[in-house]
Design an enzyme around this catalytic site. Structure first.
Site, PDB file in Angstrom:
ATOM      1  CE  LYS A 211      12.112  -0.167  32.160  1.00 56.13           C
ATOM      2  NZ  LYS A 211      10.910   0.591  32.468  1.00 56.13           N
ATOM      3  NE  ARG A 250      12.862   4.270  37.904  1.00 49.06           N
ATOM      4  CZ  ARG A 250      13.517   3.118  37.788  1.00 49.06           C
ATOM      5  NH1 ARG A 250      13.810   2.630  36.609  1.00 49.06           N
ATOM      6  NH2 ARG A 250      13.863   2.447  38.875  1.00 49.06           N
TER       7      ARG A 250
HETATM    8  N1  HH2 Z   1      11.084   0.867  35.510  1.00 46.70           N
HETATM    9  C1  HH2 Z   1      11.663   0.101  36.463  1.00 46.70           C
HETATM   10  C2  HH2 Z   1      11.456   0.373  37.827  1.00 46.70           C
HETATM   11  N2  HH2 Z   1      10.700   1.407  38.203  1.00 46.70           N
HETATM   12  N3  HH2 Z   1       9.390   3.288  37.672  1.00 46.70           N
HETATM   13  C3  HH2 Z   1       8.813   4.082  36.760  1.00 46.70           C
HETATM   14  N4  HH2 Z   1       8.084   5.128  37.136  1.00 46.70           N
HETATM   15  N5  HH2 Z   1       8.967   3.847  35.410  1.00 46.70           N
HETATM   16  C4  HH2 Z   1       9.691   2.795  34.945  1.00 46.70           C
HETATM   17  O1  HH2 Z   1       9.765   2.611  33.707  1.00 46.70           O
HETATM   18  C5  HH2 Z   1      10.323   1.931  35.898  1.00 46.70           C
HETATM   19  C6  HH2 Z   1      10.139   2.214  37.282  1.00 46.70           C
HETATM   20  C7  HH2 Z   1      12.537  -1.040  36.066  1.00 46.70           C
HETATM   21  O2  HH2 Z   1      13.886  -0.663  36.017  1.00 46.70           O
HETATM   22  P1  HH2 Z   1      15.001  -0.901  37.161  1.00 46.70           P
HETATM   23  O3  HH2 Z   1      14.613  -0.202  38.422  1.00 46.70           O
HETATM   24  O4  HH2 Z   1      16.316  -0.529  36.610  1.00 46.70           O
HETATM   25  O5  HH2 Z   1      15.055  -2.459  37.364  1.00 46.70           O
HETATM   26  P2  HH2 Z   1      14.513  -3.422  38.487  1.00 46.70           P
HETATM   27  O6  HH2 Z   1      13.032  -3.304  38.483  1.00 46.70           O
HETATM   28  O7  HH2 Z   1      15.016  -4.784  38.057  1.00 46.70           O
HETATM   29  O8  HH2 Z   1      15.082  -3.002  39.810  1.00 46.70           O
END
Ligand code: HH2
Length: 272
Positions: A211, A250
């Site tokens: 992040k 995660r």
């Molecule tokens: N962060 C993201 C998405 N989902 N769910 C939980 N429970 N906790 C988190 O910190 C979290 C999450 C963001 O990351 P990512 O899925 O890699 O990116 P994007 O939202 O751009 O798909």
């Protein structure tokens, strides 16, 4: 509420079937490519694969339900027989369809989908977000970020338990409507969230992986380091979270995190 069955911390591998996710966007849009990546994460030590079809990065445009279903369902179906699958969605219909396809955990950034989890008898993640992905990073402000975030996710966890959700995780929502200082403050106080969750029989899930705030560490006033250059900070913050008692992390980088999870589990959890 039954406690999540944790003998050691769990590693949740991130699998985004999107064109625009901030790290893996565009890599796994073809279901076949996504399934290969899911299997690779299992081989690297993932306990769960978190399948998402809508980016929640700051400023992201919403995705309609039909398109989100089209992205996630084939991947959930293909992987569910091989590994525990969670669905990363804020839409009740997508959550329900993914559960019908084999997902057993609803990872819900909106903090609202516990009725779906209760109805289907699956787990639910109570994550904190202030605002929506579109506006959450515009002016994040808290009087007391620790009290407000912990209070929100623990209240929601209580409501979920009362509704009959069999497995609940709370998540401070690192990066969701928070400055770098807010994120670091929440990480510094994670043990308090672990204690509060344990009182409810819930576990704590933390996602810092790649992040933006990690790219800002040690660089006041400069642009953050790019996303491909945040591995060390991801592993360091994830290891910190595990050492504070997080029961699940995660991550995009599964192999290094699996090593950290094996090393940093609380002794009482490792003893089984
Ligand atoms: N962060 C993201 C998405 N989902 N769910 C939980 N429970 N906790 C988190 O910190 C979290 C999450 C963001 O990351 P990512 O899925 O890699 O990116 P994007 O939202 O751009 O798909």
């Amino acid at each position: 509420m039954a406690a999540p069955p944790v003998n050691r911390p769990l590693v949740m591998g991130v699998l985004n079937v999107t064109p625009d996710s901030f790290f893996d966007g565009g890599r796994y849009l073809e279901p076949a490519d996504a399934v290969v990546r899911g299997r690779q994460m299992v081989a690297e030590g993932a306990d769960l694969v978190d399948v998402g079809g809508e980016s929640s990065r700051p400023g992201a445009d919403p995705v309609d339900e039909v398109e989100e279903l089209r992205r996630v369902l084939p991947v959930v179906e293909a992987l569910a027989g091989e590994v525990r699958v969670s669905v990363d969605t804020a839409k009740p219909a997508v959550a329900a369809a993914a559960v019908a396809a084999g997902a057993t955990l609803v990872n819900d950034i909106s903090g609202t989908l516990w009725p779906v989890a209760a109805e289907h008898g699956v787990g639910w993640v109570s994550m904190h977000m202030r605002g929506t992905p579109r506006d959450m990073q515009l002016h994040p402000h808290y009087e007391d970020v620790v009290a407000e975030v912990h209070g929100t996710v623990l209240d929601a966890a209580r409501r979920a338990a009362a509704a009959g959700v069999p497995e609940v995780w709370v998540d401070p929502g690192i990066g969701f409507g928070k400055t770098a200082v807010h994120n670091l403050t929440l990480l510094a106080h994670l043990a308090e969230l672990v204690a509060g969750a344990a009182d409810l029989g819930a576990g704590v899930l933390v996602g810092t992986s790649r992040k933006t705030f990690l790219g800002r560490l040690g660089r006041p006033g400069e642009d953050p380091r790019p996303v491909h250059d945040r591995l060390e900070e991801s592993l360091a913050t994830t290891t910190w979270a595990l050492a504070q008692g997080a029961g699940m992390v995660r991550v995009h980088d599964v192999a290094g995190t699996a090593a950290a999870a094996a090393l940093t589990g609380r002794p009482d959890r490792l003893a089984a």
